[in-house]
Scaffold this motif. Structure first.
Motif, short mmCIF file in Angstrom:
data_model
loop_
_atom_site.label_atom_id
_atom_site.label_comp_id
_atom_site.label_asym_id
_atom_site.label_seq_id
_atom_site.Cartn_x
_atom_site.Cartn_y
_atom_site.Cartn_z
N MET A 147 0.83 -1.19 0.00
CA MET A 147 0.00 0.00 0.00
C MET A 147 0.87 1.24 0.00
N ASP A 148 0.45 2.23 -0.74
CA ASP A 148 1.22 3.46 -0.86
C ASP A 148 0.48 4.58 -0.14
N PHE A 149 1.07 5.08 0.93
CA PHE A 149 0.45 6.14 1.72
C PHE A 149 1.23 7.45 1.63
N GLN A 150 2.11 7.58 0.64
CA GLN A 150 2.95 8.78 0.55
C GLN A 150 2.13 10.06 0.42
N GLY A 151 1.03 10.01 -0.29
CA GLY A 151 0.21 11.20 -0.47
C GLY A 151 -0.90 11.33 0.55
N ALA A 152 -0.80 10.58 1.64
CA ALA A 152 -1.86 10.60 2.65
C ALA A 152 -2.00 11.98 3.28
N VAL A 153 -3.25 12.35 3.50
CA VAL A 153 -3.57 13.62 4.14
C VAL A 153 -3.62 13.40 5.65
N ILE A 154 -3.05 14.31 6.41
CA ILE A 154 -3.11 14.23 7.86
C ILE A 154 -4.34 15.04 8.30
N THR A 155 -5.31 14.36 8.90
CA THR A 155 -6.54 15.04 9.31
C THR A 155 -6.27 15.99 10.47
N GLU A 156 -7.22 16.87 10.70
CA GLU A 156 -7.10 17.83 11.80
C GLU A 156 -6.96 17.09 13.14
N HIS A 157 -7.75 16.04 13.32
CA HIS A 157 -7.68 15.26 14.55
C HIS A 157 -6.28 14.66 14.73
N ALA A 158 -5.74 14.08 13.67
CA ALA A 158 -4.40 13.48 13.75
C ALA A 158 -3.34 14.55 14.05
N ALA A 159 -3.46 15.72 13.44
CA ALA A 159 -2.51 16.81 13.69
C ALA A 159 -2.56 17.25 15.15
N GLU A 160 -3.76 17.31 15.72
CA GLU A 160 -3.90 17.66 17.14
C GLU A 160 -3.24 16.61 18.02
N ARG A 161 -3.45 15.35 17.69
CA ARG A 161 -2.85 14.27 18.49
C ARG A 161 -1.32 14.27 18.35
N MET A 162 -0.83 14.56 17.16
CA MET A 162 0.61 14.64 16.95
C MET A 162 1.21 15.73 17.82
N ALA A 163 0.58 16.90 17.85
CA ALA A 163 1.08 18.01 18.65
C ALA A 163 1.04 17.67 20.14
N ARG A 164 -0.08 17.10 20.57
CA ARG A 164 -0.24 16.76 21.99
C ARG A 164 0.76 15.71 22.42
N ARG A 165 1.03 14.75 21.55
CA ARG A 165 1.91 13.62 21.89
C ARG A 165 3.34 13.82 21.43
N GLN A 166 3.63 15.00 20.88
CA GLN A 166 4.97 15.36 20.42
C GLN A 166 5.54 14.33 19.45
N VAL A 167 4.75 14.02 18.44
CA VAL A 167 5.16 13.11 17.37
C VAL A 167 5.36 13.95 16.12
N SER A 168 6.51 13.81 15.48
CA SER A 168 6.81 14.64 14.31
C SER A 168 6.09 14.16 13.06
N GLU A 169 5.84 15.09 12.15
CA GLU A 169 5.22 14.72 10.88
C GLU A 169 6.12 13.79 10.09
N ALA A 170 7.43 13.99 10.20
CA ALA A 170 8.37 13.12 9.49
C ALA A 170 8.21 11.67 9.93
N ASP A 171 8.05 11.44 11.23
CA ASP A 171 7.85 10.07 11.72
C ASP A 171 6.51 9.52 11.26
N VAL A 172 5.47 10.36 11.28
CA VAL A 172 4.14 9.90 10.85
C VAL A 172 4.16 9.53 9.38
N ARG A 173 4.91 10.22 8.56
CA ARG A 173 4.99 9.89 7.13
C ARG A 173 5.91 8.70 6.88
N ARG A 174 6.96 8.54 7.69
CA ARG A 174 7.93 7.46 7.51
C ARG A 174 7.32 6.10 7.83
N VAL A 175 6.57 6.01 8.91
CA VAL A 175 6.06 4.69 9.35
C VAL A 175 5.15 4.05 8.31
N PRO A 176 4.13 4.73 7.77
CA PRO A 176 3.32 4.06 6.74
C PRO A 176 4.09 3.79 5.44
#
Length: 82
Positions: free
Chosen positions: A1-30
């Motif tokens: 599966m290719d998730f490179q063009g995946a959109v990060i939803t507002e909810h996910a962005a809020e959780r990333m900020a709250r949990r101090q997870v970088s966008e680079a890590d979120v894009r790398r894992v999938p």
């Protein structure tokens, strides 16, 4: 599966900020997951390590483009790696 063009939803962005997870890590894992499992029809969870934590990225794969819906880190690696 290719998730490179995946959109990060507002909810996910809020959780990333709250949990101090970088966008680079979120894009790398999938893009290069250790494991991809079905969470429910149309949704998958990609697992990958970030330091000493397991990062779980939930993606609605039945959409175009795919959407990252939430993300979190856990130290309970054995729980999800069985």
């Amino acid at each position: 599966m290719d998730f490179q063009g995946a959109v990060i939803t507002e909810h996910a962005a809020e959780r990333m900020a709250r949990r101090q997870v970088s966008e680079a890590d979120v894009r790398r894992v999938p893009a290069t997951p250790d494991v991809v499992a079905s969470a429910r029809p149309g949704r998958v969870v990609a697992h990958g390590m970030t330091g000493t934590y397991l990062l779980r990225v939930f993606v609605d794969a039945d959409r175009v483009p795919a959407e990252v819906v939430t993300v979190y880190r856990t130290s309970k690696i054995d729980r999800y790696r069985s």
